[in-house]
Design a protein around this motif. Structure first.
Motif, mmCIF file in Angstrom:
data_model
loop_
_atom_site.group_PDB
_atom_site.id
_atom_site.type_symbol
_atom_site.label_atom_id
_atom_site.label_comp_id
_atom_site.label_asym_id
_atom_site.label_seq_id
_atom_site.Cartn_x
_atom_site.Cartn_y
_atom_site.Cartn_z
ATOM 1 N N HIS A 65 -6.459 -5.761 -5.823
ATOM 2 C CA HIS A 65 -6.263 -6.830 -5.167
ATOM 3 C C HIS A 65 -4.637 -7.036 -4.868
ATOM 4 O O HIS A 65 -3.842 -6.313 -5.238
ATOM 5 C CB HIS A 65 -6.433 -8.037 -6.090
ATOM 6 N N SER A 66 -4.288 -8.146 -3.886
ATOM 7 C CA SER A 66 -2.895 -8.103 -3.458
ATOM 8 C C SER A 66 -2.554 -9.629 -3.106
ATOM 9 O O SER A 66 -3.724 -10.132 -2.773
ATOM 10 C CB SER A 66 -2.560 -7.121 -2.429
ATOM 11 N N VAL A 67 -1.557 -9.985 -3.015
ATOM 12 C CA VAL A 67 -1.062 -11.402 -2.321
ATOM 13 C C VAL A 67 -0.194 -10.797 -1.528
ATOM 14 O O VAL A 67 1.088 -10.568 -1.634
ATOM 15 C CB VAL A 67 -0.564 -12.186 -3.382
ATOM 16 N N PRO A 68 -0.217 -10.556 -0.045
ATOM 17 C CA PRO A 68 0.377 -9.898 0.833
ATOM 18 C C PRO A 68 1.414 -10.998 1.551
ATOM 19 O O PRO A 68 1.386 -12.220 1.159
ATOM 20 C CB PRO A 68 -0.457 -9.806 2.074
ATOM 21 N N LYS A 69 2.665 -10.553 1.903
ATOM 22 C CA LYS A 69 3.684 -11.281 2.546
ATOM 23 C C LYS A 69 3.210 -12.134 3.548
ATOM 24 O O LYS A 69 2.300 -11.807 4.303
ATOM 25 C CB LYS A 69 4.708 -10.419 3.203
ATOM 26 N N ARG A 70 4.054 -13.335 3.820
ATOM 27 C CA ARG A 70 3.364 -14.282 4.861
ATOM 28 C C ARG A 70 4.540 -14.712 5.434
ATOM 29 O O ARG A 70 5.679 -14.847 4.866
ATOM 30 C CB ARG A 70 2.698 -15.526 4.337
ATOM 31 N N LYS A 71 4.441 -14.911 6.946
ATOM 32 C CA LYS A 71 5.743 -15.501 7.637
ATOM 33 C C LYS A 71 5.695 -17.001 7.535
ATOM 34 O O LYS A 71 4.785 -17.433 7.857
ATOM 35 C CB LYS A 71 5.608 -15.029 9.205
ATOM 36 N N GLY A 72 6.933 -17.417 7.093
ATOM 37 C CA GLY A 72 7.023 -18.931 7.336
ATOM 38 C C GLY A 72 6.003 -19.841 6.900
ATOM 39 O O GLY A 72 5.271 -19.712 5.829
ATOM 40 N N GLY A 73 5.850 -20.988 7.531
ATOM 41 C CA GLY A 73 4.915 -22.239 7.254
ATOM 42 C C GLY A 73 4.899 -22.696 5.883
ATOM 43 O O GLY A 73 5.963 -22.622 5.181
ATOM 44 N N GLU A 74 3.805 -22.845 5.101
ATOM 45 C CA GLU A 74 3.425 -23.295 3.954
ATOM 46 C C GLU A 74 4.131 -22.394 2.863
ATOM 47 O O GLU A 74 4.323 -22.778 1.945
ATOM 48 C CB GLU A 74 1.942 -23.614 3.828
ATOM 49 N N ALA A 75 4.046 -21.180 3.151
ATOM 50 C CA ALA A 75 4.486 -20.126 2.098
ATOM 51 C C ALA A 75 5.717 -20.200 1.934
ATOM 52 O O ALA A 75 6.316 -19.721 0.845
ATOM 53 C CB ALA A 75 4.196 -18.552 2.657
ATOM 54 N N GLU A 76 6.692 -21.058 2.458
ATOM 55 C CA GLU A 76 8.111 -21.170 2.091
ATOM 56 C C GLU A 76 8.191 -22.217 1.020
ATOM 57 O O GLU A 76 9.407 -22.184 0.461
ATOM 58 C CB GLU A 76 8.823 -21.830 3.296
ATOM 59 N N THR A 77 7.347 -23.040 0.576
ATOM 60 C CA THR A 77 7.306 -23.911 -0.467
ATOM 61 C C THR A 77 7.195 -23.359 -1.891
ATOM 62 O O THR A 77 6.947 -24.263 -2.909
ATOM 63 C CB THR A 77 6.596 -25.148 -0.216
ATOM 64 N N GLY A 78 6.508 -22.240 -2.002
ATOM 65 C CA GLY A 78 6.580 -21.738 -3.282
ATOM 66 C C GLY A 78 5.047 -21.719 -3.859
ATOM 67 O O GLY A 78 4.560 -22.601 -3.705
ATOM 68 N N ARG A 79 4.770 -20.799 -4.437
ATOM 69 C CA ARG A 79 3.552 -20.462 -5.333
ATOM 70 C C ARG A 79 3.535 -20.076 -6.520
ATOM 71 O O ARG A 79 4.292 -18.789 -6.697
ATOM 72 C CB ARG A 79 2.436 -19.659 -4.331
#
Ligand SMILES: O=C(O)CCC(=O)C(=O)O
Ligand SMILES: [Fe+2]
Length: 329
Positions: A272-286
């Motif tokens: 399993h993995s959580v790949p990198k994502r560009k911009g958008g919602e991913a910028e607010t932290g998980r």
């Protein structure tokens, strides 16, 4: 044939909330203290804290409104995902209802110590390659061979036991969810590992958590809080090369409050993995919280080595809206 990642869109209506009462100071060695905090309009109030000599700072207990709401979880019945070879998942959509998941996310991000661990790997050559984990991490807990005594020291039976790392008890704010998750899943957990993905540039590469110290078919409960990120799963290669190995990975678009229980052969047969994502919602932290059961001391040593390490402590700075190096204030 379309190669689009498969997503899950089944929707489950939440059943009526169940009320449970659970008391949590179960990991032991958690030196309880309180601090006077000014609460606007309510005079001063005792703020209970979890503390331990290994904590860089005391960690507040859960506020009562979050505790009350967590006591009624899970918010839904799980979806069973076992229609792929060797896959065995329970998917709660969600486990923690939305407003509570948001409050819990902000609470944990503000109050927990985090690390950006650096280590080296040897890729076979003469030189070691330095690696910085591409996310913030933190870990609490102790394997089954030991427990914390009343002074917070690890003991095996009645004897003090030495670890190269400095194991620390799970603070009340995570231990409460751990105990509730044990009740729901009938699995036992003694380690809480937390990942914080600050932006889309933070990630975790394909791996499995099939470490020997978790035993042959480990159950791992994995919670998402904050921004949604994709969780990808693919079967490990086998000589028979069945279809789940060759087609696009399975994609769970994990949302705040959701929980995936990975169990059975999932760890030994899937990555399993959580790949990198560009911009958008991913910028607010998980934030991701996993509860696991480490059976032997090698598990404790490994988890602290790779999720706490020996570098600086980071703490969330509300003004700067980022993790900053904690210098003891
Ligand atoms: O962030 C996630 O959902 C996955 C984290 C994970 O796989 C791990 O910590 O081993
Ligand atoms: Fe993992």
């Amino acid at each position: 044939m379309s190669k689009r990642p498969r997503t899950l869109d089944a929707f489950f209506a939440p059943p009526p909330a169940k009320k449970r009462h659970i008391q949590t100071t179960t990991t032991g060695g958690d030196v309880e203290t309180t601090e006077r905090k000014a609460t606007p309009g309510a005079g001063t109030k005792q703020q209970p804290l979890s503390n331990h000599p290994t904590y860089p700072f005391a960690i507040p207990h859960l506020p009562p409104d979050i505790t009350d709401s967590l006591n009624s979880t899970p918010a839904t019945e799980p979806q069973i995902l076992n229609n792929q070879p060797d896959l065995d998942l329970l998917y709660y959509r969600p486990y923690i209802p939305q407003p509570t998941a948001k409050q819990f996310f902000h609470f944990l991000r503000r109050e927990l110590p985090f690390y950006r661990v650096k280590y080296t790997i040897n890729r076979g050559g003469a030189l070691d390659t330095p690696v910085t984990t591409p996310r913030f991490t933190t870990v609490f807990g102790l394997d089954e061979t030991a427990r914390f005594d009343i002074h917070g020291q690890p003991v095996s039976g009645s004897k003090a036991t030495h670890y190269a790392c400095r194991p620390r008890p799970i603070p009340q704010c995570l231990d409460h969810l751990r105990a509730l998750t044990e009740q729901t899943t009938h699995c036992k957990f003694n380690v809480a590992l937390v990942n914080y993905y600050a932006s889309g540039a933070d990630s975790i590469a394909y791996h499995s958590d099939s470490e020997h110290f978790l035993g042959p078919e480990p159950a791992i409960a994995s919670f998402t809080l904050g921004t949604s990120r994709d969780f990808l799963l693919k079967h490990v290669p086998t000589p028979v090369n069945h279809i789940s190995e060759t087609r696009a990975p399975m994609r769970l678009p994990l949302k705040s409050g959701e929980m995936v229980l990975m169990r059975g052969r999932t760890q030994s047969c899937w990555l399993h993995s959580v790949p990198k994502r560009k911009g958008g919602e991913a910028e607010t932290g998980r934030m991701n919280i996993t509860f696991r059961q480490a059976l032997v001391r090698g598990g404790t040593e490994n988890y602290y080595r790779y999720n706490v390490g020996e570098g600086e402590v980071y703490k969330w700075d509300e003004g700067r809206r980022e993790m900053v190096i904690y210098r003891g204030n």
